[in-house]
Design a protein around this motif. Structure first.
Motif, PDB file in Angstrom:
ATOM      1  N   CYS A 100      48.378  48.538  42.070  1.00 18.21           N
ATOM      2  CA  CYS A 100      47.570  48.391  40.715  1.00 18.21           C
ATOM      3  C   CYS A 100      46.332  49.052  40.927  1.00 18.21           C
ATOM      4  N   ASP A 102      43.834  48.614  38.883  1.00 14.85           N
ATOM      5  CA  ASP A 102      42.698  47.506  38.227  1.00 14.85           C
ATOM      6  C   ASP A 102      42.542  46.664  39.522  1.00 14.85           C
ATOM      7  N   CYS A 103      43.687  46.153  40.199  1.00 17.35           N
ATOM      8  CA  CYS A 103      43.363  45.210  41.285  1.00 17.35           C
ATOM      9  C   CYS A 103      42.591  45.990  42.335  1.00 17.35           C
ATOM     10  N   LYS A 105      40.353  48.233  41.813  1.00 16.98           N
ATOM     11  CA  LYS A 105      38.858  48.356  41.557  1.00 16.98           C
ATOM     12  C   LYS A 105      38.276  47.288  41.903  1.00 16.98           C
ATOM     13  N   LYS A 106      39.008  45.902  41.383  1.00 15.13           N
ATOM     14  CA  LYS A 106      38.325  44.562  41.480  1.00 15.13           C
ATOM     15  C   LYS A 106      38.146  44.247  43.067  1.00 15.13           C
TER      16      LYS A 106
END
Length: 171
Positions: A100, A102-103, A105-106
């Protein structure tokens, strides 16, 4: 009854022995109960009606449910519900954080924050260590004695100025 487990009434062809009778009696009891409720609501506005023969409405409702549906039918519905739950669980997509974006990036943000915290702590500890070393090297015993003696009066000073200075420094 099987349409209650997620099937429509058109799919009710697979009823086993005794199930149509149980379904018919269940529906009959439900319809009669709804009719009694409707009659009691309509009659409740005109006059208050007492239950006959000492039976209460609550006793009738609980007795209606006791021996209507056979255990085989209940077990079959439970089995269908379990199968449907297992089917839904197996079809559900599992979130993979390693793929993922988004994951990722976080996770990168959190790693950056953790790195900055570690660097800040290392820099602060190095600064404190440097100040301690400077303090140890610059203020040895002889330097401290010299600083203390520098505040003492010199023998060449005028005694009157000395008394004036001592009067100004009350202890």
């Amino acid at each position: 009854m099987s349409w209650l487990a997620g099937q429509n009434p058109a799919e009710m062809t697979e009823l086993s022995d005794g199930e149509p009778d149980a379904l018919r009696s269940f529906c009959t009891v439900r319809i009669s109960r709804l009719r009694r409720q409707l009659v009691s609501k309509q009659a409740g506005g005109a006059k208050s009606r007492k239950p006959q023969h000492g039976f209460t409405a609550q006793k009738l409702e609980t007795s209606d449910w006791n021996c209507i549906v056979p255990g085989r039918l209940i077990n079959r519905i439970r089995l269908k519900n379990i199968r449907e739950t297992v089917k839904q669980v197996t079809e559900a997509q599992i979130h993979k954080s390693s793929v993922c974006p988004d994951c990722q990036k976080k996770e990168a943000e959190l790693a950056k924050i953790a790195f900055l915290r570690r660097m800040k702590i290392l820099m602060e500890s190095a600064l404190i260590q440097e100040k301690l070393e400077e303090q140890v090297y610059s203020s040895d015993v002889l330097t401290r004695i010299g600083e203390a003696l520098g505040s003492f009066p010199k023998p060449s000073e005028d005694p009157r100025n000395l008394w004036q200075r001592l009067k100004g420094q009350t202890m």
